[in-house]
Design a protein around this motif. Structure first.
Motif, short mmCIF file in Angstrom:
data_model
loop_
_atom_site.label_atom_id
_atom_site.label_comp_id
_atom_site.label_asym_id
_atom_site.label_seq_id
_atom_site.Cartn_x
_atom_site.Cartn_y
_atom_site.Cartn_z
N THR A 100 -62.42 44.98 -98.39
CA THR A 100 -61.84 44.69 -97.08
C THR A 100 -62.72 45.29 -95.99
N ARG A 101 -62.61 44.71 -94.81
CA ARG A 101 -63.35 45.24 -93.66
C ARG A 101 -62.59 44.88 -92.39
N VAL A 102 -62.37 45.85 -91.53
CA VAL A 102 -61.73 45.62 -90.24
C VAL A 102 -62.81 45.29 -89.21
N LEU A 103 -62.71 44.12 -88.62
CA LEU A 103 -63.69 43.69 -87.62
C LEU A 103 -63.30 44.14 -86.23
N TRP A 104 -62.05 43.89 -85.85
CA TRP A 104 -61.56 44.25 -84.52
C TRP A 104 -60.18 44.88 -84.65
#
Length: 311
Positions: A100-104
């Motif tokens: 997972t990765r949080v972009l904004w």
């Protein structure tokens, strides 16, 4: 002088929107206002063009030029360190295991400044849109009023839309940057809406001018009520459109940012409401991220056609 002429000529030959892309990295923000006005394609029907030339609005301050140069060199240093560390500034082992990765995320005014809002006011419409921080500074609140009344300019046929769009990432010396989402297969959002449908738009960087209106779209349906909902949209579901029309020639999104594919690389993301229903709307966004769902194996959800097939 000869070197400058050679650079400008080579830029024209490569077809990459000529001179302003050569001068902009050299002069930085000094030309940003004039370039944006010079290459803006829309002028509301009935309005007169600006009589003042764009170069007259340019700030040629020497001190500001040195400050910009110092800032750009520090950005270049940071980019070099991240490149030597690994993809996205992370070690390669961590990059391979990333799920997972949080972009904004939206926790401060600085996070909101990374986005721009627009509406049909640009074409003479009457819709209104606003973007603020939500309760307890834990989400972005996008709200406003949709109005489908068509402006009486004799040219516009449709109206009634509002949108929110992330600013494209920019590297040192004004270089374009692109997102590398090749390690993921889904867009993941946590939102709270009022039951109205939205369109999620993914923008790519076009190589040819006739592709500047190409978008990848998919729908996001909010259910309303007081509870948050987590929405997962596979990238295989996004379809290609241009100026609001779904294209016959469909192909999946290029999620990487390889140099030979940069003409199709992802540059930003946005949301649009235009369901032809007059009245207020509201959408809260807690975060926007990416997900690698290994249970999802679909490559592309739509039929693809071979051009000029041989019998």
């Amino acid at each position: 002088m000869a070197l400058t002429v050679m650079l400008l000529n080579s830029a024209c030959l490569r077809g990459r929107c000529c001179r302003h892309q050569v001068l902009h990295p050299l002069l930085g923000s000094l030309l940003s206002d004039s370039v944006s006005k010079l290459y803006s394609s829309y002028r509301r029907p009935g309005t007169q063009p600006e009589k003042k030339t764009s170069w007259q609005n340019t700030d040629f301050s020497l001190k500001k030029g040195f400050d910009v140069l110092k800032t750009q060199l520090s950005m270049l240093k940071k980019e070099t360190e991240d490149y030597l560390t690994g993809p996205g500034g992370h070690p390669f082992s961590q990059y391979l295991l990333e799920q997972t990765r949080v972009l904004w995320e939206f926790r401060s005014q600085e996070d909101l400044n990374k986005w721009v809002i627009s509406s049909d006011v640009e074409i003479g419409g009457k819709s209104e849109v606003y973007l603020t921080l939500g309760r307890n500074n834990q989400a972005a609140l996008l709200y406003g009023t949709l109005n489908t009344e068509v402006p009486r300019d004799g040219e516009t046929k449709y109206s009634g839309y509002c949108s929110m769009r992330a600013k494209p990432p920019v590297g040192s010396f004004g270089r374009k940057k692109y997102y590398d989402w090749s390690n993921f297969n889904c867009l993941y959002l946590r939102v709270r809406g009022d039951g109205r449908p939205w369109m999620v738009n993914i923008y790519t960087d076009p190589y040819f001018s006739h592709q500047k209106d190409d978008l990848y779209n998919y729908f996001m349906f909010t259910r309303g009520g007081p509870y948050w909902e987590e929405i997962k949209i596979p990238f295989s579901k996004f379809f290609l459109s241009s100026r609001g029309r779904v294209q016959d020639d469909q192909h999946p999104i290029w999620l990487d940012k390889a140099s030979f594919l940069r003409a199709l690389s992802i540059c930003t993301l946005g949301f649009t409401i235009g369901d032809k229903v007059d009245g207020p709307f509201q959408l809260e966004i807690n975060f926007i991220g990416l997900l690698n769902d290994r249970a999802h194996t679909e490559e592309f959800a739509y039929e693809t056609y071979e051009k000029n097939p041989r019998a």
